[in-house]
Design a protein around this motif. Structure first.
Motif, PDB file in Angstrom:
ATOM      1  N   ASP A  97       0.847  -1.040  -0.123  1.00  0.00           N
ATOM      2  CA  ASP A  97      -0.086   0.105   0.191  1.00  0.00           C
ATOM      3  C   ASP A  97       0.880   1.164   0.076  1.00  0.00           C
ATOM      4  O   ASP A  97       1.824   1.294   0.923  1.00  0.00           O
ATOM      5  N   GLY A  98       0.702   2.217  -0.996  1.00  0.00           N
ATOM      6  CA  GLY A  98       1.531   3.310  -1.313  1.00  0.00           C
ATOM      7  C   GLY A  98       1.186   4.441   0.002  1.00  0.00           C
ATOM      8  O   GLY A  98       0.070   4.456   0.474  1.00  0.00           O
ATOM      9  N   ALA A 104       0.139   1.577  -5.020  1.00  0.00           N
ATOM     10  CA  ALA A 104       1.085   0.764  -4.648  1.00  0.00           C
ATOM     11  C   ALA A 104       2.438   0.969  -4.825  1.00  0.00           C
ATOM     12  O   ALA A 104       2.717   1.318  -5.826  1.00  0.00           O
ATOM     13  N   ASP A 105       3.250   0.408  -3.973  1.00  0.00           N
ATOM     14  CA  ASP A 105       4.790   0.337  -4.441  1.00  0.00           C
ATOM     15  C   ASP A 105       5.058  -1.357  -4.561  1.00  0.00           C
ATOM     16  O   ASP A 105       4.871  -2.043  -3.747  1.00  0.00           O
ATOM     17  N   THR A 106       5.104  -1.518  -6.026  1.00  0.00           N
ATOM     18  CA  THR A 106       5.480  -2.900  -6.261  1.00  0.00           C
ATOM     19  C   THR A 106       6.740  -3.512  -6.111  1.00  0.00           C
ATOM     20  O   THR A 106       7.938  -2.777  -6.584  1.00  0.00           O
ATOM     21  N   ARG A 107       7.007  -4.464  -5.269  1.00  0.00           N
ATOM     22  CA  ARG A 107       8.236  -4.942  -4.947  1.00  0.00           C
ATOM     23  C   ARG A 107       8.221  -6.505  -5.117  1.00  0.00           C
ATOM     24  O   ARG A 107       6.980  -7.246  -5.383  1.00  0.00           O
ATOM     25  N   ASN A 241      -3.681  -2.128   2.715  1.00  0.00           N
ATOM     26  CA  ASN A 241      -4.169  -3.067   2.064  1.00  0.00           C
ATOM     27  C   ASN A 241      -2.897  -3.557   1.019  1.00  0.00           C
ATOM     28  O   ASN A 241      -2.832  -2.656   0.291  1.00  0.00           O
ATOM     29  N   ASP A 242      -2.256  -4.570   1.171  1.00  0.00           N
ATOM     30  CA  ASP A 242      -1.243  -5.213   0.459  1.00  0.00           C
ATOM     31  C   ASP A 242      -1.996  -6.176  -0.471  1.00  0.00           C
ATOM     32  O   ASP A 242      -2.737  -6.990  -0.042  1.00  0.00           O
ATOM     33  N   PHE A 243      -1.261  -6.234  -1.742  1.00  0.00           N
ATOM     34  CA  PHE A 243      -1.605  -7.472  -2.336  1.00  0.00           C
ATOM     35  C   PHE A 243      -0.339  -8.343  -2.949  1.00  0.00           C
ATOM     36  O   PHE A 243       0.583  -7.953  -3.022  1.00  0.00           O
ATOM     37  N   PHE A 244      -0.857  -9.494  -3.329  1.00  0.00           N
ATOM     38  CA  PHE A 244       0.223 -10.432  -3.790  1.00  0.00           C
ATOM     39  C   PHE A 244      -0.310 -11.261  -5.100  1.00  0.00           C
ATOM     40  O   PHE A 244      -1.197 -11.807  -5.199  1.00  0.00           O
ATOM     41  N   LEU A 245       0.442 -11.238  -6.113  1.00  0.00           N
ATOM     42  CA  LEU A 245       0.191 -11.963  -7.533  1.00  0.00           C
ATOM     43  C   LEU A 245       1.190 -12.729  -7.890  1.00  0.00           C
ATOM     44  O   LEU A 245       2.309 -12.103  -7.979  1.00  0.00           O
ATOM     45  N   GLY A 246       1.104 -13.988  -7.698  1.00  0.00           N
ATOM     46  CA  GLY A 246       2.286 -14.829  -8.193  1.00  0.00           C
ATOM     47  C   GLY A 246       1.850 -16.342  -7.765  1.00  0.00           C
ATOM     48  O   GLY A 246       0.660 -16.630  -8.095  1.00  0.00           O
ATOM     49  N   GLY A 247       2.718 -17.145  -7.702  1.00  0.00           N
ATOM     50  CA  GLY A 247       2.412 -18.661  -7.766  1.00  0.00           C
ATOM     51  C   GLY A 247       3.669 -19.273  -6.772  1.00  0.00           C
ATOM     52  O   GLY A 247       4.482 -18.725  -6.090  1.00  0.00           O
TER      53      GLY A 247
END
Length: 253
Positions: A97-98, A104-107, A241-247
């Motif tokens: 969350d930015g 958002a700050d993507t890392r 709110n943080d989000f995760f997109l992956g596997g």
């Protein structure tokens, strides 16, 4: 002439006696002894009779009774002797969350998790692989500031989340929905010139999301499986709110 007529009548009576003896309503006269059947004919006759018998009634009756050895025991685990345990390594995009007005700050996010299919302890075949839970650790980092003031943040997400999976028929693949909770540990180092100040904090964490999961068998005879997952998760820590997109990728036993 009279003698000839008498002889014809007597002959007709003699010939009609066997015909009158067998009426249409009389049962068919079977021979006293039937020819012996061969072993192949007896097996074919038994198979035809067995196919017409509903054997599920026998299993249902046994499951409702109590025998000398106790209650009827379900044998659903014999055809799939897996433990229902998997270990996977996680990687993907972590959208923190930015704090500067941006979304958002993507890392890069990294982590590891252990999965247990606790549905196997239940006496229900549809829930054997549909119910499972994760013990998960996810890590991400942020670094921002100027040459004079710099802030380095390390984020650790520790969660326990059960899930329900909707399998695609009898295959080893399915879609799932997951929700759980845990804690978020944040360690920040604030550098001003040559002075370093460390600030640590813990917040309650809510995890929820959806994804696609697969457990294909690696060998035809063994229990080793390839475990992989594609997922979209959200981590709510406090008001952020943080989000995760992956596997993830790993092995299952």
């Amino acid at each position: 002439m009279k003698t000839w007529l008498v002889r014809c009548l007597l002959g007709g009576l003699v010939l009609s006696t066997p015909a009158l003896a067998q009426d249409d309503d009389d049962p068919y006269a079977y021979p006293d002894e039937e020819p012996a059947r061969s072993s192949e004919e007896e097996e074919d006759s038994y198979e035809r009779r067995r196919k017409n018998v509903d054997e599920t009634d026998d299993f249902r009756r046994v499951s409702e009774q109590e025998g000398e050895d106790g209650d009827f025991k379900a044998l659903s685990g014999l055809d799939d002797p897996n433990l229902g345990v998997a270990v996977e390594f996680i990687t993907g995009a972590l959208l923190v969350d930015g704090t500067r007005g941006n979304f958002a700050d993507t890392r890069m996010g990294l982590g590891v998790r252990a999965t247990w299919e606790y549905g196997r302890i239940l006496d229900s075949e549809p829930l054997r692989e549909a119910l499972w839970a994760d013990l998960r650790w996810t890590y991400g980092s942020l670094s921002e500031g100027t040459r004079f003031i710099t802030g380095d943040t390390r984020l650790h997400y520790f969660t326990i989340a059960p899930a329900y999976e909707l399998k695609l028929g009898k295959s080893d693949f399915g879609f799932f929905a997951q929700a759980g909770g845990g804690i978020a540990y944040q360690a920040t180092s604030l550098t001003v010139g040559e002075d370093v100040t460390k600030v640590n904090g813990i917040k309650p964490l809510l995890q929820y999301g959806v994804g696609f999961r697969g457990r294909p068998r690696l060998t035809s005879s063994g229990n080793l499986r390839l475990a992989f997952r594609l997922e979209a998760l959200a981590f709510r820590r406090g008001y952020m709110n943080d989000f995760f997109l992956g596997g993830s990728l790993g092995t299952a036993f």
